[in-house]
Design a protein around this motif. Sequence first.
Motif, PDB file in Angstrom:
ATOM      1  N   VAL A 137       0.854  -1.194   0.000  1.00  0.00           N
ATOM      2  CA  VAL A 137       0.000   0.000   0.000  1.00  0.00           C
ATOM      3  C   VAL A 137       0.893   1.249   0.000  1.00  0.00           C
ATOM      4  O   VAL A 137       1.785   1.383   0.857  1.00  0.00           O
ATOM      5  N   ALA A 138       0.673   2.106  -0.992  1.00  0.00           N
ATOM      6  CA  ALA A 138       1.487   3.326  -1.119  1.00  0.00           C
ATOM      7  C   ALA A 138       0.933   4.406  -0.197  1.00  0.00           C
ATOM      8  O   ALA A 138      -0.228   4.812  -0.330  1.00  0.00           O
ATOM      9  N   LEU A 139       1.775   4.861   0.726  1.00  0.00           N
ATOM     10  CA  LEU A 139       1.370   5.908   1.669  1.00  0.00           C
ATOM     11  C   LEU A 139       1.721   7.269   1.066  1.00  0.00           C
ATOM     12  O   LEU A 139       2.717   7.887   1.441  1.00  0.00           O
ATOM     13  N   PRO A 305       3.163  -1.109  -9.908  1.00  0.00           N
ATOM     14  CA  PRO A 305       2.178  -0.053  -9.619  1.00  0.00           C
ATOM     15  C   PRO A 305       1.257   0.071 -10.828  1.00  0.00           C
ATOM     16  O   PRO A 305       1.310  -0.763 -11.740  1.00  0.00           O
ATOM     17  N   GLY A 306       0.413   1.079 -10.818  1.00  0.00           N
ATOM     18  CA  GLY A 306      -0.538   1.216 -11.938  1.00  0.00           C
ATOM     19  C   GLY A 306      -1.652   0.204 -11.791  1.00  0.00           C
ATOM     20  O   GLY A 306      -2.320  -0.152 -12.767  1.00  0.00           O
ATOM     21  N   VAL A 307      -1.845  -0.281 -10.559  1.00  0.00           N
ATOM     22  CA  VAL A 307      -2.883  -1.286 -10.314  1.00  0.00           C
ATOM     23  C   VAL A 307      -4.177  -0.586  -9.896  1.00  0.00           C
ATOM     24  O   VAL A 307      -4.167   0.252  -8.993  1.00  0.00           O
ATOM     25  N   ILE A 308      -5.254  -0.931 -10.589  1.00  0.00           N
ATOM     26  CA  ILE A 308      -6.558  -0.315 -10.277  1.00  0.00           C
ATOM     27  C   ILE A 308      -7.555  -1.434  -9.967  1.00  0.00           C
ATOM     28  O   ILE A 308      -7.381  -2.569 -10.426  1.00  0.00           O
ATOM     29  N   VAL A 336      -0.632  -0.597  -4.556  1.00  0.00           N
ATOM     30  CA  VAL A 336      -1.927   0.090  -4.655  1.00  0.00           C
ATOM     31  C   VAL A 336      -1.900   1.285  -3.716  1.00  0.00           C
ATOM     32  O   VAL A 336      -1.533   1.146  -2.543  1.00  0.00           O
ATOM     33  N   GLY A 337      -2.255   2.442  -4.250  1.00  0.00           N
ATOM     34  CA  GLY A 337      -2.242   3.644  -3.416  1.00  0.00           C
ATOM     35  C   GLY A 337      -3.637   4.118  -3.109  1.00  0.00           C
ATOM     36  O   GLY A 337      -4.336   3.585  -2.232  1.00  0.00           O
ATOM     37  N   ARG A 338      -4.091   5.112  -3.890  1.00  0.00           N
ATOM     38  CA  ARG A 338      -5.339   5.811  -3.578  1.00  0.00           C
ATOM     39  C   ARG A 338      -6.560   4.908  -3.509  1.00  0.00           C
ATOM     40  O   ARG A 338      -7.490   5.197  -2.766  1.00  0.00           O
ATOM     41  N   SER A 339      -6.570   3.803  -4.298  1.00  0.00           N
ATOM     42  CA  SER A 339      -7.747   2.924  -4.262  1.00  0.00           C
ATOM     43  C   SER A 339      -8.007   2.428  -2.846  1.00  0.00           C
ATOM     44  O   SER A 339      -9.133   2.110  -2.483  1.00  0.00           O
TER      45      SER A 339
HETATM   46  O1  LIG Z   1       5.848   3.634 -12.578  1.00  0.00           O
HETATM   47  C1  LIG Z   1       5.445   3.925 -11.449  1.00  0.00           C
HETATM   48  C2  LIG Z   1       6.276   3.937 -10.368  1.00  0.00           C
HETATM   49  C3  LIG Z   1       5.774   4.223  -9.133  1.00  0.00           C
HETATM   50  N1  LIG Z   1       4.481   4.517  -8.968  1.00  0.00           N
HETATM   51  C4  LIG Z   1       4.017   4.798  -7.596  1.00  0.00           C
HETATM   52  O2  LIG Z   1       3.011   3.847  -7.220  1.00  0.00           O
HETATM   53  C5  LIG Z   1       1.994   4.483  -6.478  1.00  0.00           C
HETATM   54  C6  LIG Z   1       0.693   4.340  -7.210  1.00  0.00           C
HETATM   55  O3  LIG Z   1      -0.327   4.995  -6.489  1.00  0.00           O
HETATM   56  P1  LIG Z   1      -1.845   4.974  -6.985  1.00  0.00           P
HETATM   57  O4  LIG Z   1      -2.550   5.879  -6.026  1.00  0.00           O
HETATM   58  O5  LIG Z   1      -2.301   3.533  -6.890  1.00  0.00           O
HETATM   59  O6  LIG Z   1      -1.904   5.488  -8.376  1.00  0.00           O
HETATM   60  C7  LIG Z   1       2.424   5.931  -6.285  1.00  0.00           C
HETATM   61  O7  LIG Z   1       3.066   6.027  -5.043  1.00  0.00           O
HETATM   62  C8  LIG Z   1       3.428   6.171  -7.398  1.00  0.00           C
HETATM   63  O8  LIG Z   1       4.438   7.060  -7.020  1.00  0.00           O
HETATM   64  C9  LIG Z   1       3.638   4.525 -10.034  1.00  0.00           C
HETATM   65  O9  LIG Z   1       2.427   4.797  -9.905  1.00  0.00           O
HETATM   66  N2  LIG Z   1       4.142   4.211 -11.267  1.00  0.00           N
END
Ligand SMILES: O=c1ccn([C@@H]2O[C@H](COP(=O)(O)O)[C@@H](O)[C@H]2O)c(=O)[nH]1
Length: 359
Positions: A137-139, A305-308, A336-339
Amino acid sequence: MPSFKIDTSTAVTFIAVEPKPKLKNRQTGEIAIDMETGAQMMTVGLTIADDGEANLYTVSVPVTGIPKGLTLGMPVKVVGLKARDWENVSGGEKRFGIAFRAVALACVAIRERAPTDVAVWRGSDNGVVETADRIIVALDFDNRRAADEIVDRLGDECHFYKVGLELLTAAGPDLVRHLVSKGKDVFLDLKLFEIPNSVAGAVRAAGALGVSMVTVHGMGGRGIMAAAVAAARDFPELRVLALTVVTSMTDADLTDVGVAASTQAQVLRLAHLAQEVGCHGVIASPQEVASLRGLLGPGPEIVTPGVILPRESSGEHSRPGTPRVAVAAGASHIVVGRSVTRAADPVAAMRVIRADLAS
Ligand SMILES: O=c1ccn([C@@H]2O[C@H](COP(=O)(O)O)[C@@H](O)[C@H]2O)c(=O)[nH]1
């Protein structure tokens, strides 16, 4: 003076004697100072068990590397443990021995298995790994309070957090130490693109914090990636990952910066280079995972990353994919970050990810 390194990656380590100040002079009570950090030195007794054998070691650790609340019998992770032989003459008598120093200790939480934690996948040499250890989980927050709040809310639902430049700059390295001391794995997403000497310094600093992953730009080329890999050698649990092409970029963006290759071709090219110089894995989008797994083989980490979530919009990611698509293609971890972090119910969002993976 020659020194040798102890491999702590397979050993299990416990506190056998609680930390106390290391005295330089017993008569005056003067406390020893660490030459590398300038901090006061502590000694701690550690039982290190490996290969069916357990030994007690007295290890010197700068006070800044000792987490609060260490108690007898507690399992710990030892960061940057080194042994050095010494000799001196005292009262006309020659004395010699081996001294042990570690950069830091980190608490290892005994993890409870989350109730929904039933799915497993194979992604790397580590073999079968629980799903909870593969969802990062991206903080992405601009303050420590928001990060602490989400970590508390997720509890045992999440074992792995990514800290990027925004939160590191806003909250400082204490936040990272705090996560490590709670037994969380930390991916420090520094995206290093610097001269090799500076890259090496940043990787050592990341290793000293006890993080599990750090990123370097593949576009930096061999010298920069090799410097990162060499600097990580003192930290057996630290994996250096090469960022290939960020997930927001398109073929047209690459053309703009003078790269004639498609994103797919560029990702594969940089991943191949990263593997040649010894990186432990790569960062790429879900859409390149299948070709990457074919190219790199089963060992390296492929972190996506880039997972939705299913039915979610791709936002700024030009090459997105769902958790299931990424993992089925061979990703070792998904980011996964904002999701999750911006969801009304972050725990429910984590469960949607698990459900997608199990479907
Ligand atoms: O190519 C990349 C490298 C890093 N990120 C990082 O992953 C998360 C994605 O966050 P979301 O909110 O799920 O979009 C974020 O911290 C980016 O810095 C990436 O998205 N793509």
